[in-house]
Enzyme design. Sequence first.
Site, PDB file in Angstrom:
ATOM      1  N   ALA A 236       0.848  -1.190   0.000  1.00 51.39           N
ATOM      2  CA  ALA A 236       0.000   0.000   0.000  1.00 51.39           C
ATOM      3  C   ALA A 236       0.883   1.239   0.000  1.00 51.39           C
ATOM      4  O   ALA A 236       1.750   1.394   0.861  1.00 51.39           O
ATOM      5  CB  ALA A 236      -0.922  -0.002   1.216  1.00 51.39           C
ATOM      6  N   THR A 281       2.809  -1.932   4.307  1.00 53.07           N
ATOM      7  CA  THR A 281       2.941  -0.516   4.020  1.00 53.07           C
ATOM      8  C   THR A 281       4.141  -0.314   3.111  1.00 53.07           C
ATOM      9  O   THR A 281       5.012  -1.181   2.991  1.00 53.07           O
ATOM     10  CB  THR A 281       3.183   0.312   5.300  1.00 53.07           C
ATOM     11  OG1 THR A 281       4.502   0.048   5.799  1.00 53.07           O
ATOM     12  CG2 THR A 281       2.157   0.016   6.373  1.00 53.07           C
ATOM     13  N   ASP A 282       4.198   0.832   2.463  1.00 48.80           N
ATOM     14  CA  ASP A 282       5.446   1.265   1.850  1.00 48.80           C
ATOM     15  C   ASP A 282       6.327   1.788   2.987  1.00 48.80           C
ATOM     16  O   ASP A 282       5.919   1.803   4.155  1.00 48.80           O
ATOM     17  CB  ASP A 282       5.176   2.345   0.800  1.00 48.80           C
ATOM     18  CG  ASP A 282       6.301   2.466  -0.221  1.00 48.80           C
ATOM     19  OD1 ASP A 282       7.413   1.961   0.036  1.00 48.80           O
ATOM     20  OD2 ASP A 282       6.074   3.080  -1.282  1.00 48.80           O
ATOM     21  N   ALA A 283       7.536   2.212   2.670  1.00 42.77           N
ATOM     22  CA  ALA A 283       8.475   2.655   3.702  1.00 42.77           C
ATOM     23  C   ALA A 283       7.849   3.747   4.567  1.00 42.77           C
ATOM     24  O   ALA A 283       7.454   4.800   4.066  1.00 42.77           O
ATOM     25  CB  ALA A 283       9.753   3.166   3.045  1.00 42.77           C
TER      26      ALA A 283
END
Length: 564
Positions: A236, A281-283
């Site tokens: 995401a 999640t993305d970073a």
Amino acid sequence: MKLDLTKKPFYLTAEQVQWVEETIDSMTEDEKVEQLFCPLLYSNDPGYLTHAITSHRWGGVMFRSNPAKEVQNAINTLQANSPIPLMISANLEDGGSGAASEGTYMGRQMIMAATGETEQARRLGRICGVEGSAVGINVTYAPIVDIDLNFMNPITNVRTYGSNPDMVLEMGRAYIEGLSGTGVAPTIKHFPGDGVDSRDQHLLTSVNSLYLDEWEATYGKVYRALIEDGAPIVMAGHIAMPAMEEFYDRKACTQVIPGSFSANVLRYLREELNFNGLISTDASPMVGMMAVTNRREAVPLAIEHGCDMYLFTKDLEEDLKYMKEGVESGLLSQERLHDALRRILALKAMLGLPEKKSNGTLLKSEEELSVLANPEHLAWAAECADKGVTLVKDVRNILPINPEKHKRVLLEILGDFPSNDRVYAHFERRLTEAGFEVTKYIPETFETIFLDGAVEQFKAKYDLVFYIGNIENASNKTTARINWHTLFGAGNNLPWFAKEIPTVFVSVGNPYHLYDVPMVPTYVNAYCHAPTVIDAAIDKVLGKSEFKGVSPIDPFCGCWDTRL
């Protein structure tokens, strides 16, 4: 409704499901929370890594590319000291080079698309899986299935398979097929889809502003198909999707909510797209996640609202504290915590990690590194480069260049990246070997600016100006455009001479540079600076081989003057 791990995408056996449930039951509350995290570790030191994994029970760890033996040793240290086997991830977007510096750099996704052959993406997936697995990687954050709809976007660009949803789908599917059987799980990213906005989610929360029917016909088409195929992980992004917010709220969206912790965006992924796998999640240090709410709430809400794994941390101990506080306060419910744990452990079971740990095959041997940059993989990379490099225009028929007509070459490299010296040297060597006299452009100073400024003087010195566009597609950049070295609007960095002497521009990065150099008569897109790609581009400019690539995007940027 309780998650059924025997169904898509995990397809676990009864024994594997039992392992998942028994593992959860055996965890302390702290270990359950720690399992949600996938930090990026900044050291390969065995002592540090042993301490890191025995102090906390992380669910996974992400690695950046480093020397292969160092990466393999680091991963072996972590796996040997972790009671629960770890998800070990990397960005295997361009080849095995995403895991090990000695790995095959096949090329950016866009050059695969420029070949028009899904086999090239399938080979890319195969290389990523085989070489990544050799060092111990078991999850890749690829393929990227963003759609490059906005040529001004600085982060999607050549990392995508282009602007055509059908091409993106077929190439993404082929990459996953190539990865199959290597022991590395794919991730499709960045949901709900990057490439509409002209901004970078590393720097702010970008926006996918499509109406829902437009989204379904583009991004939705890609995600639905790959989820139906059985994609196990979705990443995401920190990308707001107002249309999905309005779909559930039934009112105009008036708040910027990143998809990575939007209850509505993640609900759409689960309910409308029927995705039952793991959502990462993305970073999390990106401004796109941090700038719209306080971090103390964002950390647990990312999981409560639907993500299962938390990628990276701002401060490892602080983020862990925020997650634990969220559980204690009820901001992160026990139900959602256990649902996330089931998906994390199910992915590990799907990859056979518990069995590998028990039978002694989880750790990797130095002999396995022999697959890195093997002759077959290098041959595949060369073939892809040959088929992908694209001639965009040559309106004055300058090509092929040759030392009889264009003996004296002013060679200029545009961009300011660590790769500049390598890329420039490669072009200079090949042109010199072909018989050209190559002069390197040296930026003018206030003292030299008018010493070489006369038109006739310039024409008397050079027969050809050759630009190398080395503007890399990189995160944390507001643009991926050309920044000229200029004093008083003068100087020989600017293409004022495009009508005076032959001028050739080869981009080994951003494919949209005609937006800034429409006056250049000969323009080539090579899409990346892999050595095999540079060689292919030079061979074609010299007339040693034909141009075969077909642009998967509009390189003219919708502007009429760029075609002239």
